[in-house]
Design an enzyme around this catalytic site. Structure first.
Site, PDB file in Angstrom:
ATOM      1  N   ASN A 174       0.824  -1.222   0.000  1.00 36.17           N
ATOM      2  CA  ASN A 174       0.000   0.000   0.000  1.00 36.17           C
ATOM      3  C   ASN A 174       0.852   1.264   0.000  1.00 36.17           C
ATOM      4  O   ASN A 174       0.569   2.230   0.698  1.00 36.17           O
ATOM      5  CB  ASN A 174      -1.017  -0.005   1.155  1.00 36.17           C
ATOM      6  CG  ASN A 174      -0.376  -0.062   2.526  1.00 36.17           C
ATOM      7  OD1 ASN A 174       0.790  -0.430   2.655  1.00 36.17           O
ATOM      8  ND2 ASN A 174      -1.110   0.309   3.560  1.00 36.17           N
TER       9      ASN A 174
ATOM     10  N   ASP B  21       3.373  -5.314  11.704  1.00 38.66           N
ATOM     11  CA  ASP B  21       2.512  -4.324  11.043  1.00 38.66           C
ATOM     12  C   ASP B  21       3.076  -2.928  11.306  1.00 38.66           C
ATOM     13  O   ASP B  21       2.338  -1.991  11.615  1.00 38.66           O
ATOM     14  CB  ASP B  21       1.056  -4.423  11.529  1.00 38.66           C
ATOM     15  CG  ASP B  21       0.090  -3.750  10.568  1.00 38.66           C
ATOM     16  OD1 ASP B  21       0.528  -3.290   9.494  1.00 38.66           O
ATOM     17  OD2 ASP B  21      -1.106  -3.686  10.897  1.00 38.66           O
TER      18      ASP B  21
END
Ligand code: DOR
Ligand code: ZN
Ligand code: ZN
Length: 400
Positions: free
Chosen positions: A93, A270
């Site tokens: 992303n 993450d």
């Protein structure tokens, strides 16, 4: 190079060993080496400190290209080296999203020569159906990452036939899936017989779905992020906004149980840096994590987890699941990727020490479970506890 007096777990047994490194790989492991006989010019003495395989973090958002005011390949890799991470896999992303071969090529070129540690990429599944692109790149990426819920980066894919095409053409699928979407992802994985990696499970019910699927023999793996183990909704504030959100204390417990009984396979941070200004001025999902994941997990060493378990979920399993060649274990023939930790130094984690470009950590003021004394990538020291050196990180290869 000879690394002497390392405390290691070798073939499941804890002991003090000397490790001979040649051409970036582990070439011999001695119970006690004869240095004179070896005629070594470079010797590092670890003084019986722990040496672990370098941590492999398969879930990072390094923001490069396109969002490099938050992080870039170089600063992100420094954060890795400081945290004992020797291989990271970057998420798609970025801007533009990594959804075509051309964009992946640009990302590969852009990263060359800029990382202190080794790295790889996840490709992105697109709602415009990029399954023909997936086919072209699948052997040189870790997986196809598909967002089944809305999150930072606007990569949500909802249409059933497109999801099916993406699964069909992928080697492995990683998903951002929460609650019902975990079930959906498992169904697709069964239907197309594709290994599935469930990113950042955060809830007891999700762990249960994974446990059940594993019981049925589905090739499905689960990751948990340190923040979902150590933090919960009682602490939630603006800074601690992320997707999936922090859950309850009971969920924390269920995730730890999942680690202990082997349902959860990996720790992935993450690592999703945003600047403080962004966090404070608008709703921004994501927190940094890569600098602190190992020292946070070490807090629970010999309490909730053993050294063996820690190395399984932070080193061995990530390499195994994604087929990352030569990494994740201390064994002859493996890459000499190591992190050296002093378990006696419970140094405080502090914002002022952060090297990630975002400049903050969710664990400011908390004592870690040890200190990273040094990090080695393929036999070269890249971090000595203070400084960074030998910026020779390179792309990993996969067992395809
Ligand atoms: O909180 C999150 N931040 N969750 C995600 O899935 C993406 C990430 C980001 O890129 O900021
Ligand atoms: Zn996600
Ligand atoms: Zn993520």
């Amino acid at each position: 190079m000879l690394i002497k007096n390392c405390k290691i777990l070798y073939q499941g047994v804890e002991g003090i060993k000397d490790i001979l490194v040649e051409d970036g790989k582990i070439s011999k492991i001695y119970s006690c080496s004869d240095v004179e006989e070896l005629d070594m010019d470079e010797i590092v003495d670890l003084d019986n400190n722990w040496l672990l395989p370098g941590i492999i973090d398969v879930h990072t958002h390094m923001r490069d290209p396109g969002l490099s005011h938050k992080e870039d390949f170089e600063t992100g890799s420094m954060a890795c080296a400081k945290g004992g991470v020797t291989t990271f896999i970057d998420m798609p992303n970025t801007v533009p999203n990594t959804t075509t071969e051309e964009i992946l090529k640009d990302k590969e070129n852009n990263s060359r020569g800029r990382s202190y540690v080794d790295y790889g990429f996840h490709f992105g599944g697109s709602r415009l159906d990029n399954s023909s692109e997936i086919k072209k790149v699948r052997d040189r990426v870790a997986s196809t990452k598909i967002f089944l819920n809305m999150s930072t980066g606007d990569m949500l894919v909802e249409e059933e036939n497109i999801l099916e095409n993406l699964f069909r053409e992928s080697k492995i699928v990683s998903v951002h899936a929460e609650e019902d979407m975990v079930e959906k992802a498992i169904e697709l994985s069964k239907k197309f017989k594709k290994p599935l990696y469930l990113c950042h499970l955060s809830k007891a019910s999700e762990v249960e779905l994974l446990r059940k699927a594993k019981g049925e023999g589905v090739k499905v793996y689960g990751e948990v992020a340190p923040h979902h183990l150590f933090l919960n909704e009682t602490q939630a504030d603006n800074l601690l906004l992320m997707k999936p959100e922090l859950k309850t204390k009971e969920d924390n417990e269920a995730l730890w149980m999942g680690i202990l009984d082997g349902t959860i396979d990996t720790i992935g941070t993450d690592h999703a840096p945003h600047t403080l200004e962004e966090k404070n001025s608008k709703t921004t999902y994501g927190i940094p994590g890569i600098e602190d994941s190992l020292v946070m997990m070490l807090k629970e060493l010999n309490k909730r987890i053993s050294m063996k378990k820690l190395q399984e979920i932070m080193c061995e399993n990530p390499a195994k699941i994604f087929g990352i060649l030569g990494k994740g274990k201390i064994e002859v023939g493996y890459d000499a990727d190591f992190v050296v930790v002093d378990l006696k130094n419970k140094e405080l984690i502090k914002n002022e020490d952060v090297v990630s470009k975002c400049g903050w950590t969710p664990y400011d003021g908390i004592a870690g479970g040890g200190k990273v004394l040094a990090t080695f990538v393929r036999g070269e020291m890249v971090y000595d506890g203070k400084e960074f050196m030998n910026k020779n990180g390179r792309g990993v290869s996969y067992n395809v």
